[in-house]
Structure formats: C-alpha cells, structure tokens
Design an enzyme around this catalytic site. Structure first.
Site, short mmCIF file in Angstrom:
data_model
loop_
_atom_site.label_atom_id
_atom_site.label_comp_id
_atom_site.label_asym_id
_atom_site.label_seq_id
_atom_site.Cartn_x
_atom_site.Cartn_y
_atom_site.Cartn_z
N GLY A 1 -1.57 -13.88 -11.42
CA GLY A 1 -2.64 -12.91 -11.64
C GLY A 1 -3.70 -13.26 -12.66
N GLY B 1 -1.61 -18.57 -8.82
CA GLY B 1 -2.22 -19.19 -7.65
C GLY B 1 -3.67 -19.50 -7.95
N ARG B 2 -4.44 -18.43 -8.14
CA ARG B 2 -5.89 -18.56 -8.27
C ARG B 2 -6.31 -19.51 -9.40
NH1 ARG B 2 -9.46 -14.37 -6.75
NH2 ARG B 2 -7.72 -12.93 -6.84
N TYR C 1 -14.21 -8.39 -0.83
CA TYR C 1 -14.02 -7.87 -2.20
C TYR C 1 -15.32 -7.80 -2.99
CZ TYR C 1 -9.49 -10.04 -0.99
OH TYR C 1 -8.35 -10.46 -0.35
N CYS D 1 -22.44 -12.46 13.44
CA CYS D 1 -23.19 -11.26 13.84
C CYS D 1 -22.70 -10.01 13.14
CB CYS D 1 -23.10 -11.09 15.34
SG CYS D 1 -23.52 -12.60 16.19
N GLU D 2 -22.78 -9.98 11.84
CA GLU D 2 -22.45 -8.79 11.06
C GLU D 2 -23.28 -8.83 9.79
OE1 GLU D 2 -18.57 -7.44 10.27
OE2 GLU D 2 -17.65 -8.56 11.90
N TYR E 1 -7.85 -18.65 -2.03
CA TYR E 1 -8.10 -17.60 -1.05
C TYR E 1 -9.39 -17.87 -0.26
CZ TYR E 1 -4.59 -15.60 -4.12
OH TYR E 1 -3.46 -15.42 -4.88
N1 LLP Z 1 2.71 -13.47 -6.94
C1 LLP Z 1 2.59 -12.43 -6.09
C2 LLP Z 1 3.76 -11.63 -5.78
C3 LLP Z 1 1.34 -12.14 -5.53
O1 LLP Z 1 1.22 -11.11 -4.69
C4 LLP Z 1 0.20 -12.93 -5.87
C5 LLP Z 1 -1.10 -12.65 -5.27
C6 LLP Z 1 0.39 -14.01 -6.75
C7 LLP Z 1 1.65 -14.24 -7.27
C8 LLP Z 1 -0.72 -14.92 -7.14
O2 LLP Z 1 -1.73 -14.26 -7.86
P1 LLP Z 1 -2.95 -15.09 -8.46
O3 LLP Z 1 -2.40 -15.92 -9.60
O4 LLP Z 1 -3.49 -15.95 -7.40
O5 LLP Z 1 -3.90 -14.07 -8.92
N2 LLP Z 1 -7.10 -12.59 -1.50
C9 LLP Z 1 -7.38 -12.05 -2.80
C10 LLP Z 1 -6.22 -12.25 -3.76
C11 LLP Z 1 -4.91 -11.68 -3.28
C12 LLP Z 1 -3.77 -11.88 -4.23
C13 LLP Z 1 -2.48 -11.47 -3.64
N3 LLP Z 1 -1.33 -11.72 -4.43
C14 LLP Z 1 -8.67 -12.66 -3.33
O6 LLP Z 1 -9.30 -13.46 -2.64
O7 LLP Z 1 -9.11 -12.33 -4.43
#
Ligand code: LLP
Length: 446
Positions: A264, A302-303, A343, A371-372, A400
């Site tokens: 997160g 992740g991000r 988002y 087309c949106e 993502y």
């Molecule tokens: N762990 C769990 C249980 C999660 O649900 C997520 C992300 C992560 C770890 C990784 O979180 P991060 O470090 O990447 O913030 N598609 C959206 C983001 C969805 C995140 C879902 N869960 C976007 O493009 O912003």
C-alpha cells in the site's frame, strides 16, 4: 506553469547522472542527448523495433525499489512478498525472485505464474477475498508459505480441502482494522464497510474457530488497509491495533509468530505530490509498532516496486484543433492504461524528444482512439508542441498498467519490454490480429 517545466528538471538531472531523483525516489528514465532513455537504451530504438504503444520497464529501478524495502526491514526477520497483481510478467517476477523476493498472489493464475518463474512455494503467500475450491487444490498440491484467510466460510472450505490432501495448511486471518487509509475509495480496503477480512471485533472468535479446524495451522495475522497511501499514520494506527491483537491472541493460546502487514505504500505520480514517505520511513513505523513482538514480518508491496519502474510509450496519431482546446490523439487508449478512466489517476506525460530550453509549449487534452469520452488521459495538460508521429511517455505506468489492460475495441494487448543497461528484450509480444481473433471459436450452427 511553463509547458516544459517537467522536462527542464530532467534536463538538469540528465546530463549529470543516469538516474532521476524524483521526490526522494529514483528511476532510470532520463533524457540523454535530448532523448528519453530507459537505462542506456533510447526509447525511439525500442519503438522502431516493437512499434507503439508499448510498456517498458527498467531492471535497475525494479531492483532498487525491492532493495529499499528489504533494507527498510533490516534487523528484523522478514520477507518482502512482491504483490504480483501490480505487474505479473514472468521476467519481472524472475528479476525480483532472484533478489530473494517472496510473492503475494491472489489467484490460481498468479500462483502458477510465480511457480513457473521458479519462485519456491515456501516464498508464496496466497491472499484474496474469494479463493475457490480449485485454487485451494492447486496451492495445497504445489505448496504454499501461508494462506491469508478472509472469511469463515473460506476457512471451513480450506480445512476440508486440506484434510482431503492429508495436510495442515499454514494460515493467517486477514483482519479488517477499521482504519481509514485516506486514499481513493476504490482502493481503500481497511474500513468496516469494505468487503475485506474479518472485523477486528470478531478476531478472537474467528481464531478460536480456526484453531478447532484440524486441517489448518494458525501462524499469524494478516492486514492490508489499502493502496496508494501517501501518509504513514493509517499504517501506524492499523499496525498498533494488530500489535494489541497479537497480545490478546497469544493470551488465548494461539501461536502468533508471523505478521503479514500488507502493501500500500504510495508513489509520487506528479510533481505536485507533497514529499511522500520512503520505504525506510515505512520500515521505521513497522519497527516502532510491531518490532517488540518478536514476529517474523512480511510485507506485500506492489506499486512502489514497479510503478515508477515502468513507462507506457505511445505515438501521437493526430493533433486535432477543437473548439477552444487542442486534442492530442495518441495510439494508446483506456484499454491499455485504464487508471485515469477508472480512478481519475494522474500520470505525467512527457515527450520522448526533449524540447529545447525556451521552447514554446502547448496545452492539450490527451486522448486515445477508443469510442468513449472516458478515454481521456489528461485534460488541459501543458506539454511540448507535438506533431503526428512524435513519441510520448506516460510515467509511473509500471504498476496496474499492463495487468489491467484489455482488448476493448479489438485493440490487441500491447507488448511489454524489459531493459537492463544497454540491452532490451520483448517480454510479452504484441499478438497479431489473427492471433487475437482466432481465440474465438464458432459454434457448429455457424
Ligand atoms: N496486498 C493486498 C492484499 C492487496 O490487495 C494489494 C493491492 C497489495 C498487497 C499491493 O498494494 P500496493 O503496494 O500495490 O499498493 N488497480 C489499483 C490498485 C489496486 C490495489 C489492490 N490491492 C490502481 O491502479 O491504483
């Protein structure tokens, strides 16, 4: 703001070093001799070979970001489990796994991707709100570090499947701590109204239930409150609650030896982002809030690992003069990068050919061909003066981006490219139109 304010910054940084310092974080996409490079590779060279649009990732940035997390937890028994949902190409997984990363997976597909890339099962954590029977079979047969259970029905089914296999599955229960992550509503997960985890108020009851199930072995607690958090306070609040809960559950006789603290941590998407916390600051919060418990720590970023390690590169198709506005029509669209449409996400857009100092810029709405009206990447964005055929790069598109792409409007999935120093490789080719169409099969009556 001057149209080329962003690129001027890069100009200064670029001639001096191979990396770009950006709000305390770094990436390896910089201008050299007036051309945007990924590490040592000029982007036009990749564009000429693979065509546009495409995603490109930097190995050095990926590695650097993983190490920042790893070092942030120095001194604690820990495992950084990359949240594969952010970008799950085999080459990205292998790059991180080679550094010792574990993987956080949320589907049988992600599990198979991790295993196929050679990640040992004891480094794979299985998360997700609705694990199916067949996914449970798959991970129990193949092996798993732990399953993060999200509900009691899921816990009961996992127990049955485990007993059928004659094994005990290591589990944590995902706790919903009812903390406001202060992020976009669609990616906040830690409030009681969200579908995730078990309310903290029910934790003792649910752990007692889990302990009564012979196919499960409680190893710890799991929490994840949301994504793109730009403030450490919600993490601190959640982790404090988890520390209290650890004491309580231990008093109840449970063996809580592992804490999965989720992912997160947010990244800067634009210049105007205030200074964001770094992995080191985040690590300090973890040490402060749960360091005394003697638990093994897992995190699932992740991000932050892959977001600023990837660009989406696109070509300008047309510049269209609208009424009172100019449209920059590019060959990437919402199906390739859905974050702005979904988002209201901001991605910096920069020309691949660096504008000269003093160059007069222009303001555009940057749009794709779908087309949106929602297929709009940016409104009234100050950019360089661009023309048909010019290349532009969307920054911070590594997370993502490719994984959320679709073939909407029958636009084939775009290629992914990985750069390492002066080498680059296509790590997912663009399907041909025939390949895309031939995935359909016709019923006998047609
Ligand atoms: N762990 C769990 C249980 C999660 O649900 C997520 C992300 C992560 C770890 C990784 O979180 P991060 O470090 O990447 O913030 N598609 C959206 C983001 C969805 C995140 C879902 N869960 C976007 O493009 O912003």
């Amino acid at each position: 703001m001057s149209a080329q304010g962003f690129s001027l910054f890069d100009l200064c940084a670029s001639s001096l070093s191979k990396t770009r310092e950006f709000e305390g974080k770094m990436d390896h996409f910089i201008y050299r001799q007036g051309v945007l490079h990924a590490e040592d590779v000029p982007l036009p060279v990749i564009a000429a070979q693979v065509g546009t649009p495409f995603y490109v990732y930097s190995t050095a940035t990926l590695e650097r970001h993983f190490r920042l997390f790893d070092e942030a937890l120095d001194g604690m028994d820990h495992l950084v489990c990359y949240a594969m949902k952010a970008a799950s190409n085999q080459a990205i997984i292998k790059t991180l796994a080679a550094l010792g990363a574990g993987m956080d997976v949320v589907s049988g597909g992600e599990y198979m991707r991790a295993v196929t890339a050679g990640v040992p099962p004891e480094r794979i954590v299985f998360s997700g709100v609705g694990k199916t029977h067949s996914e449970m079979n798959m991970i129990i047969s193949g092996g798993v570090r732990q399953v993060n259970v999200e509900s009691e029905p899921e816990m009961e089914l996992l127990n049955i499947v485990a007993l059928k296999h004659g094994v005990q599955v290591p589990i944590t229960v995902r706790i919903n701590p009812d903390v406001d992550a202060k992020t976009h509503a669609k990616i906040a997960t830690g409030k009681s109204e969200n579908k995730f985890g078990i309310p903290i108020s029910r934790a003792r009851e649910v752990y007692a239930h889990a302990a009564s199930l012979k196919g499960l072995k409680i190893v710890g607690i799991d929490v994840h409150i949301g994504s793109q958090l730009t403030d450490l306070e919600p993490f601190a609040l959640a982790y404090r609650k988890i520390a209290e809960l650890t004491h309580i559950l231990r008093e109840d006789g449970h063996d809580i030896k592992r804490l999965d603290l989720g992912g997160g941590l947010g990244i800067p998407y634009s210049r105007s982002n205030e200074t964001l916390p770094l992995p080191k600051d985040y690590g300090d919060v973890i040490k402060r809030e749960v360091g005394h418990l003697g638990c093994e720590i897992e995190i699932e970023p992740g991000r932050l690992i892959v977001g600023n390690a990837g660009l989406l590169v696109s070509s300008v198709i047309y510049v269209k003069e609208g009424e009172g506005r100019n449209f920059l029509i590019v060959d990437a669209a919402m199906n390739d990068l859905i974050r702005p449409a979904m988002y209201e996400a901001h991605h910096e857009i920069v020309p691949v050919k660096e504008p000269l100092v003093g160059h007069e810029g222009r303001t555009y709405d940057v749009v794709g061909p779908v087309c949106e009206s929602g297929d709009t990447f940016a409104k009234e964005r100050d950019l360089a003066n661009l023309h048909d055929g010019d290349l532009v790069a969307f920054r911070s598109a590594g997370a993502y981006g490719a994984v959320m792409a679709s073939e909407y409007n029958s636009r084939p999935l775009i290629p992914e490219v990985l750069v390492k120093e002066d080498q680059f490789a296509v790590i997912r080719p663009r399907p041909t139109l025939d390949e895309m169409i031939n995935r359909d099969t016709l019923p006998i009556w047609l």
